[in-house]
Design a protein around this motif. Structure first.
Motif, PDB file in Angstrom:
ATOM      1  N   LEU A   1      -3.001  13.052  -6.047  1.00  0.00           N
ATOM      2  CA  LEU A   1      -3.098  12.196  -6.946  1.00  0.00           C
ATOM      3  C   LEU A   1      -2.927  12.163  -8.196  1.00  0.00           C
ATOM      4  N   HIS A   2      -2.047  11.153  -8.924  1.00  0.00           N
ATOM      5  CA  HIS A   2      -2.080  11.080 -10.723  1.00  0.00           C
ATOM      6  C   HIS A   2      -2.072   9.837 -10.690  1.00  0.00           C
ATOM      7  N   GLY A   3      -2.173   9.516 -12.433  1.00  0.00           N
ATOM      8  CA  GLY A   3      -2.375   8.214 -12.654  1.00  0.00           C
ATOM      9  C   GLY A   3      -0.981   7.932 -12.849  1.00  0.00           C
ATOM     10  N   GLY A   4      -1.728   6.265 -13.268  1.00  0.00           N
ATOM     11  CA  GLY A   4      -0.337   5.201 -13.047  1.00  0.00           C
ATOM     12  C   GLY A   4      -0.897   4.558 -12.595  1.00  0.00           C
ATOM     13  N   VAL A   5       0.119   2.967 -13.197  1.00  0.00           N
ATOM     14  CA  VAL A   5      -0.040   1.586 -12.541  1.00  0.00           C
ATOM     15  C   VAL A   5      -0.055   1.572 -11.485  1.00  0.00           C
ATOM     16  N   PHE A   6      -0.968   0.932 -10.712  1.00  0.00           N
ATOM     17  CA  PHE A   6      -1.657   0.277  -9.057  1.00  0.00           C
ATOM     18  C   PHE A   6      -1.160  -1.333  -9.135  1.00  0.00           C
ATOM     19  N   HIS A   7      -0.068  -1.801  -8.870  1.00  0.00           N
ATOM     20  CA  HIS A   7       0.451  -3.163  -8.984  1.00  0.00           C
ATOM     21  C   HIS A   7      -0.180  -3.991  -8.237  1.00  0.00           C
ATOM     22  N   THR A   8      -0.442  -5.012  -8.043  1.00  0.00           N
ATOM     23  CA  THR A   8      -1.772  -5.536  -7.238  1.00  0.00           C
ATOM     24  C   THR A   8      -0.889  -6.902  -6.587  1.00  0.00           C
ATOM     25  N   TYR A   9       0.109  -7.537  -6.495  1.00  0.00           N
ATOM     26  CA  TYR A   9       1.017  -8.255  -5.792  1.00  0.00           C
ATOM     27  C   TYR A   9       0.112 -10.080  -5.718  1.00  0.00           C
ATOM     28  N   HIS A  10      -0.859 -10.577  -6.513  1.00  0.00           N
ATOM     29  CA  HIS A  10      -1.465 -11.410  -6.764  1.00  0.00           C
ATOM     30  C   HIS A  10      -2.753 -11.582  -5.501  1.00  0.00           C
ATOM     31  N   ASP A  11      -2.899  -9.565  -5.033  1.00  0.00           N
ATOM     32  CA  ASP A  11      -3.748  -9.521  -3.310  1.00  0.00           C
ATOM     33  C   ASP A  11      -5.083  -8.799  -4.109  1.00  0.00           C
ATOM     34  N   HIS A  12      -6.328  -9.410  -3.867  1.00  0.00           N
ATOM     35  CA  HIS A  12      -7.602  -9.647  -4.345  1.00  0.00           C
ATOM     36  C   HIS A  12      -7.549  -7.489  -3.939  1.00  0.00           C
ATOM     37  N   ARG A  13      -7.290  -7.550  -2.356  1.00  0.00           N
ATOM     38  CA  ARG A  13      -7.678  -6.136  -2.036  1.00  0.00           C
ATOM     39  C   ARG A  13      -7.276  -5.368  -2.541  1.00  0.00           C
ATOM     40  N   MET A  14      -5.383  -5.914  -3.385  1.00  0.00           N
ATOM     41  CA  MET A  14      -5.146  -4.536  -3.443  1.00  0.00           C
ATOM     42  C   MET A  14      -5.545  -3.879  -4.659  1.00  0.00           C
TER      43      MET A  14
ATOM     44  N   THR B   1      -8.683  -4.020  -5.579  1.00  0.00           N
ATOM     45  CA  THR B   1     -10.100  -3.023  -5.105  1.00  0.00           C
ATOM     46  C   THR B   1      -9.472  -2.037  -4.823  1.00  0.00           C
ATOM     47  N   ALA B   2      -8.702  -1.498  -3.661  1.00  0.00           N
ATOM     48  CA  ALA B   2      -8.390  -0.624  -2.963  1.00  0.00           C
ATOM     49  C   ALA B   2      -7.679   0.398  -4.464  1.00  0.00           C
ATOM     50  N   GLY B   3      -7.543  -0.530  -5.643  1.00  0.00           N
ATOM     51  CA  GLY B   3      -7.066   0.741  -6.467  1.00  0.00           C
ATOM     52  C   GLY B   3      -7.398   0.433  -7.552  1.00  0.00           C
ATOM     53  N   ALA B   4      -9.238   0.578  -7.783  1.00  0.00           N
ATOM     54  CA  ALA B   4     -10.101   0.585  -8.106  1.00  0.00           C
ATOM     55  C   ALA B   4     -11.234   1.858  -7.293  1.00  0.00           C
ATOM     56  N   ILE B   5     -10.661   2.360  -6.411  1.00  0.00           N
ATOM     57  CA  ILE B   5     -11.419   2.854  -5.265  1.00  0.00           C
ATOM     58  C   ILE B   5     -10.931   4.080  -5.413  1.00  0.00           C
ATOM     59  N   ILE B   6      -9.265   4.388  -5.445  1.00  0.00           N
ATOM     60  CA  ILE B   6      -8.428   5.648  -5.635  1.00  0.00           C
ATOM     61  C   ILE B   6      -9.077   5.886  -7.392  1.00  0.00           C
ATOM     62  N   GLY B   7      -8.971   4.961  -7.966  1.00  0.00           N
ATOM     63  CA  GLY B   7      -9.596   5.526  -9.417  1.00  0.00           C
ATOM     64  C   GLY B   7     -10.990   5.689  -9.847  1.00  0.00           C
ATOM     65  N   LEU B   8     -11.241   6.141  -8.626  1.00  0.00           N
ATOM     66  CA  LEU B   8     -13.063   6.584  -8.805  1.00  0.00           C
ATOM     67  C   LEU B   8     -13.144   8.011  -8.610  1.00  0.00           C
ATOM     68  N   ALA B   9     -11.657   8.726  -8.381  1.00  0.00           N
ATOM     69  CA  ALA B   9     -11.096   9.606  -7.810  1.00  0.00           C
ATOM     70  C   ALA B   9     -10.111  10.732  -8.582  1.00  0.00           C
TER      71      ALA B   9
ATOM     72  N   LEU C   1       0.813  -1.578  -0.051  1.00  0.00           N
ATOM     73  CA  LEU C   1      -0.430  -0.242  -0.281  1.00  0.00           C
ATOM     74  C   LEU C   1       0.987   1.178  -0.395  1.00  0.00           C
ATOM     75  N   THR C   2       1.974   1.814   0.733  1.00  0.00           N
ATOM     76  CA  THR C   2       2.947   1.958   0.637  1.00  0.00           C
ATOM     77  C   THR C   2       3.430   2.791  -0.331  1.00  0.00           C
ATOM     78  N   LYS C   3       3.907   1.285  -1.556  1.00  0.00           N
ATOM     79  CA  LYS C   3       4.824   1.897  -2.220  1.00  0.00           C
ATOM     80  C   LYS C   3       3.606   2.312  -3.530  1.00  0.00           C
ATOM     81  N   GLU C   4       2.772   1.440  -3.676  1.00  0.00           N
ATOM     82  CA  GLU C   4       1.431   1.863  -4.459  1.00  0.00           C
ATOM     83  C   GLU C   4       0.878   3.260  -4.784  1.00  0.00           C
ATOM     84  N   ILE C   5       0.732   3.522  -3.525  1.00  0.00           N
ATOM     85  CA  ILE C   5      -0.082   5.129  -2.782  1.00  0.00           C
ATOM     86  C   ILE C   5       1.392   6.121  -3.655  1.00  0.00           C
ATOM     87  N   ASN C   6       2.216   5.689  -3.183  1.00  0.00           N
ATOM     88  CA  ASN C   6       3.552   7.104  -2.616  1.00  0.00           C
ATOM     89  C   ASN C   6       3.370   7.395  -4.434  1.00  0.00           C
TER      90      ASN C   6
END
Length: 447
Positions: free
Chosen positions: A395-408, A410-418, A370-375
Motif C-alpha cells: 500500500l501507499h499513502g493517500g487520502v482515506f475518506h470517512t463518509y461521516h463514519d467513525h469506524r472508517m 479508525t480503520a484508516g488510522a490502523i492502516i496508517g500505522l504501517a 472500505l473497498t474504495k478507500e483501501i483500493n
C-alpha cells in the motif's frame, strides 16, 4: 449507498495518520460502551424509580439520546466525582429521574441508529406528538421494522410511507402491545427497540423475526440481559425459548445503579495497533463476562497472529509482527468489520469477511466505502454478496475518506500505522462514539 465521492464529506480537514516507527507498548483506557450507555438511559427513563448510570460514555450518540429523553420530560443530572477513576478517565455519573413522558417534542437523532430506533417506542408511550429527524444520512437508514411493528401494536405514526425519517409519532400515553412479526434482517436494533419499551406496553410484547438471518445477535443478548437486570421477565431463544421469538411481560422496571463497561468495539483500533506493530497494548477493566460484540476480538485477532491474556488488570494483547489472513463469518459482530478489513489489508495472505451484507445500511455503505478507500491506497479488495475478499498488496499513502463514519476513520488510522502518508479526512467523526480519539491514538504511540 451514500455518495462515496470525496466531495460528499463536508469536513475536508485532513489528519496525518501517525506512522509507527516501532512496536507499540501502551495501556489505553477506553471510554464506556455506547451500546450499554444508550440502553441504560432508555431503561432508566422507563423505570418506576430513579436510577444511576456510572461511567457513561459522553459522545455524540449518547448525548443525543440523553437530550432526546430530556425533551420528553425525563430529568438527567450529571455529576463528576473527581476522587474516583473510571473507564473514560472520570468518576462521572448520571442520575436519571423518570417522569411522565410528554409531547409535543422534537428529537434530533443525528445519525445514531440507537436513537432513531430505540426512541419511537418510547415516544408512543408519551402524551402528545414527538417529531423525529436527523442528519441527511439518517433519512436513508432503514426504520420500517420499527414503524410497521409499532403500528401493529397500536401506535399512530406519520412517515408519508417512507419507512424512514423524518416522521412523527403521535403518543397516546400508552400502547397496547401484544404479538408482532418483523423482518429484522437489516438491523437487530429493530428487535431491541421493541423489547426495551415492552415492559411498559399494556400486554408486553411477543416479537417474532420472520426474515433472513438475524445480524448482530450479541446486541439483542445485551438488551435481554439489561432488561433482566432491571426486573423484566424475558423469554428468549438463548434460554430455551422458541427460535427467533422474544417475549417480554408487562411490569414495572426497577431503578438500578449501573456501571458501564468499557466499549470493547472501540478498543479494536488499539488492539489492532499491537497486532500491526508487533507490540503490546493493555485495555484496563476488560470484563470477564460480557454481551458486547467486541469481546470477539480476542479470538479473531489471535487467529490473525497475536495472543492475549485476560487478568484482573484487563486484557493485554500482544502481536508477533506477522499478520495472517482470516476467513471469518462476522454476521454477529458486523461493527468490527472495518477494523478487521484494515488489518487484513496489511496481512501476508488473503482474507474473506462474510455475513455482513447489512453493513451497506450502516452509517455509510461500509462495504463499498472500505473497498474504495483501501483500493485507492493500492489495495486489492473485492465486494462479495455478503462481505469482502481482501488480497494484500503493498500500500501507499493517500487520502482515506470517512463518509461521516467513525469506524472508517479508525480503520484508516490502523492502516496508517504501517503505511506512511495516509491522511484521514474528517477524523472528528470519531466523536460519534470515541471522543478524543486522535489524542488517545498519538499518546498510545508516544507521539
Amino acid at each position: 449507498m451514500t455518495d462515496t465521492s470525496p466531495h460528499s464529506d463536508l469536513h475536508t480537514d485532513l489528519w496525518p495518520a501517525p506512522y509507527a516507527s516501532g512496536a507499540v507498548d501502551a495501556t489505553v483506557t477506553v471510554p464506556g460502551s455506547k451500546s450499554v450507555t444508550n440502553r441504560g438511559l432508555v431503561l432508566a427513563a422507563l423505570a418506576a424509580e430513579p436510577g444511576w448510570l456510572r461511567r457513561p460514555l459522553r459522545s455524540r450518540d449518547t448525548l443525543l439520546m440523553a437530550e432526546a429523553l430530556r425533551t420528553l420530560g425525563v430529568k438527567i443530572e450529571e455529576t463528576v466525582n473527581s476522587s474516583s477513576s473510571a473507564a473514560g478517565g472520570t468518576g462521572e455519573a448520571w442520575r436519571i429521574i423518570p417522569a411522565g413522558l410528554h409531547g409535543p417534542a422534537t428529537v434530533d437523532v443525528g445519525n445514531a441508529g440507537t436513537v432513531m430506533r430505540f426512541l419511537p417506542p418510547v415516544a408512543a408511550l408519551a402524551d402528545g406528538p414527538v417529531h423525529f429527524d436527523g442528519d441527511a444520512r439518517s433519512h436513508e437508514r432503514p426504520l420500517h421494522g420499527v414503524i410497521d411493528a409499532l403500528r401493529v401494536l397500536g401506535a399512530r405514526i406519520d412517515d408519508d410511507g417512507r419507512g424512514a425519517l423524518p416522521m412523527t409519532v403521535h403518543g397516546g400515553g400508552a400502547l397496547d402491545g401484544g404479538p408482532v412479526e418483523i423482518d429484522a434482517s437489516s438491523s437487530s436494533q429493530f428487535v431491541s427497540a421493541l423489547l426495551l419499551s415492552a415492559p411498559r406496553f399494556n400486554q408486553g410484547v411477543e416479537v417474532r423475526h420472520v426474515g433472513a438471518k438475524l445480524p448482530s445477535l450479541p446486541h439483542i443478548r445485551m438488551t435481554v440481559d439489561m432488561l433482566r437486570q432491571v426486573g423484566a421477565q424475558v423469554d428468549e431463544p438463548e434460554t430455551g425459548g422458541e427460535p427467533n421469538v422474544w417475549r417480554v411481560s408487562p411490569s414495572a422496571l426497577l431503578g438500578r445503579d449501573l456501571t458501564v463497561e468499557p466499549d470493547l468495539s472501540n478498543a479494536q483500533p488499539f488492539l489492532a495497533a499491537a497486532l500491526v506493530t508487533g507490540g503490546r497494548v493493555t485495555v484496563p477493566d476488560w470484563p470477564a463476562r460480557t454481551t458486547q460484540p467486541g469481546d470477539a476480538l480476542r479470538e479473531i485477532f489471535t487467529e490473525m497472529g497475536g495472543s492475549c491474556e485476560l487478568t484482573e488488570a484487563g486484557l493485554t494483547f500482544t502481536g508477533t509482527g506477522r499478520i495472517q489472513g482470516i476467513d471469518v463469518d462476522l454476521s454477529e459482530v458486523g461493527e468490527l468489520t472495518p477494523g478487521i478489513a484494515a488489518v487484513a489489508a496489511l496481512a501476508d495472505s488473503p482474507s474473506t469477511l462474510r455475513g455482513v451484507a447489512h453493513l451497506r445500511l450502516h452509517e455509510t455503505d461500509r462495504l463499498a466505502a472500505l473497498t474504495k478507500e483501501i483500493n485507492e491506497l493500492g489495495g486489492d479488495v473485492t465486494e462479495t454478496e455478503d462481505g469482502l475478499l481482501i488480497r494484500p498488496r503493498p500500500l501507499h499513502g493517500g487520502v482515506f475518506h470517512t463518509y461521516h463514519d467513525h469506524r472508517m476513520a479508525t480503520a484508516g488510522a490502523i492502516i496508517g500505522l504501517a503505511v506512511e502518508g495516509v491522511e484521514i479526512e474528517n477524523v472528528a467523526t470519531t466523536a460519534k462514539t470515541l471522543p478524543d480519539f486522535p489524542r488517545m491514538w498519538t499518546e498510545m504511540l508516544g507521539v
